[in-house]
Scaffold this motif. Sequence first.
Motif, short mmCIF file in Angstrom:
data_model
loop_
_atom_site.label_atom_id
_atom_site.label_comp_id
_atom_site.label_asym_id
_atom_site.label_seq_id
_atom_site.Cartn_x
_atom_site.Cartn_y
_atom_site.Cartn_z
N GLY A 161 18.16 -23.22 -0.22
CA GLY A 161 19.40 -22.07 -0.20
C GLY A 161 19.50 -22.55 -1.75
N TYR A 162 18.59 -22.94 -2.33
CA TYR A 162 19.63 -23.95 -3.88
C TYR A 162 18.82 -22.39 -4.15
CZ TYR A 162 19.18 -28.26 -2.10
OH TYR A 162 19.81 -29.18 -1.25
N ASN A 163 19.80 -21.69 -5.64
CA ASN A 163 19.57 -20.98 -6.36
C ASN A 163 19.21 -21.62 -7.70
OD1 ASN A 163 19.47 -18.49 -7.45
ND2 ASN A 163 21.89 -18.80 -8.68
N ILE A 164 18.11 -20.77 -8.42
CA ILE A 164 17.70 -20.95 -9.57
C ILE A 164 17.98 -20.42 -10.65
CG2 ILE A 164 15.08 -21.10 -10.91
CD1 ILE A 164 14.04 -21.00 -8.35
N ASP A 165 18.54 -20.59 -11.32
CA ASP A 165 19.36 -20.07 -12.68
C ASP A 165 18.27 -19.38 -13.53
OD1 ASP A 165 21.98 -20.27 -11.56
OD2 ASP A 165 23.04 -21.95 -13.05
N SER A 166 17.28 -19.39 -14.10
CA SER A 166 16.49 -19.74 -14.90
C SER A 166 15.07 -20.63 -14.54
CB SER A 166 16.64 -20.26 -16.05
OG SER A 166 15.80 -19.71 -17.39
N LEU A 167 13.98 -19.60 -14.44
CA LEU A 167 12.39 -19.96 -14.27
C LEU A 167 12.07 -19.67 -15.78
CD1 LEU A 167 10.54 -21.98 -12.38
CD2 LEU A 167 10.14 -19.58 -11.00
N ALA A 168 11.21 -20.53 -16.08
CA ALA A 168 9.74 -19.97 -16.94
C ALA A 168 8.88 -21.09 -16.83
CB ALA A 168 10.17 -19.87 -18.56
N VAL A 169 7.75 -20.45 -17.21
CA VAL A 169 6.66 -21.32 -16.59
C VAL A 169 5.40 -20.04 -17.77
CG1 VAL A 169 4.74 -20.94 -15.05
CG2 VAL A 169 7.01 -20.38 -14.10
N GLY A 170 4.70 -21.32 -17.96
CA GLY A 170 3.57 -21.23 -18.98
C GLY A 170 2.55 -22.53 -19.25
N ARG A 171 1.27 -21.94 -19.54
CA ARG A 171 0.39 -22.83 -19.81
C ARG A 171 1.13 -23.85 -20.33
NH1 ARG A 171 -4.75 -20.42 -20.70
NH2 ARG A 171 -3.97 -20.34 -23.26
N THR A 172 0.01 -25.10 -20.88
CA THR A 172 0.79 -26.10 -21.94
C THR A 172 -0.59 -26.75 -22.64
OG1 THR A 172 -0.35 -27.70 -19.92
CG2 THR A 172 2.30 -27.48 -19.93
N GLU A 173 -0.81 -27.48 -23.32
CA GLU A 173 -2.17 -27.27 -24.46
C GLU A 173 -3.07 -28.35 -23.58
OE1 GLU A 173 0.97 -29.31 -23.86
OE2 GLU A 173 -0.07 -31.59 -23.59
N SER A 174 -3.00 -28.06 -22.42
CA SER A 174 -3.93 -28.79 -21.33
C SER A 174 -4.09 -27.33 -20.16
CB SER A 174 -4.08 -29.46 -20.41
OG SER A 174 -5.13 -30.02 -18.86
N PRO A 175 -5.50 -26.87 -20.76
CA PRO A 175 -5.15 -25.24 -19.83
C PRO A 175 -5.31 -25.53 -18.17
CG PRO A 175 -7.85 -26.01 -20.61
CD PRO A 175 -6.48 -26.56 -21.03
N ASP A 176 -5.24 -26.79 -17.32
CA ASP A 176 -5.46 -27.14 -16.43
C ASP A 176 -3.98 -27.18 -15.88
OD1 ASP A 176 -8.74 -27.11 -16.00
OD2 ASP A 176 -8.32 -29.25 -16.13
N VAL A 177 -3.37 -26.96 -16.82
CA VAL A 177 -1.67 -28.11 -16.38
C VAL A 177 -0.62 -26.51 -16.82
CG1 VAL A 177 -0.39 -29.32 -16.90
CG2 VAL A 177 -2.09 -30.55 -16.18
N SER A 178 0.26 -26.23 -16.32
CA SER A 178 1.36 -25.01 -16.96
C SER A 178 2.84 -26.03 -15.65
CB SER A 178 1.42 -24.73 -15.18
OG SER A 178 0.39 -23.25 -15.88
N ARG A 179 3.10 -25.93 -16.99
CA ARG A 179 4.49 -26.18 -17.47
C ARG A 179 6.22 -24.97 -16.53
NH1 ARG A 179 7.86 -30.35 -21.95
NH2 ARG A 179 9.95 -29.66 -21.05
#
Length: 172
Positions: A27-45
């Motif tokens: 029941g927690y609201n997300i105000d903002s969410l952005a996702v993208g790959r990092t300098e490592s292709p196996d890791v997203s931020r």
Amino acid sequence: MRHTLAVLVENSPGVLARVAGLFSRRGYNIDSLAVGRTESPDVSRMTIVVDGDERVLEQVTKQLHKLVDVIKINDITVDEYVDRELVLIKVNADSAQRGEVMQIADVFRARIVDLGRKTLTLECTGNDGKINAFEESLRPYGIKELVRTGKIAMLRGSKYTGYQDNGTKEEI
């Protein structure tokens, strides 16, 4: 209080759905969410902005740590960081209004990315305050469509929210 979380996750299918589902189930609201790959292709931020007190933040953090895909969580709210958001706004702008809209774009250092017969599409980047002010400045012209990316943030200076590639999860 709004908290900005920098969450490193495995770059694999379904991670976003699991994180979003976690917030939804609790029941927690997300105000903002952005996702993208990092300098490592196996890791997203994920940069997640959540509104709540310390108890809410603690619950969210504990729940996120339970997900196997989560590598590291940092609450960067109290640290100095640089943040940006991107917005695309399509506004009514007939020939009589174009000059005014273009002046507003200059003030906010926005760019015109598309030109229609009766509309202009503008792109602007900045922090939350700048984007909100830009949006409010264009509202009198009639906003036809608006898209915001959500906040992305990075710590200033030599601090970073990266991870050690030793397979262990790190605490905040």
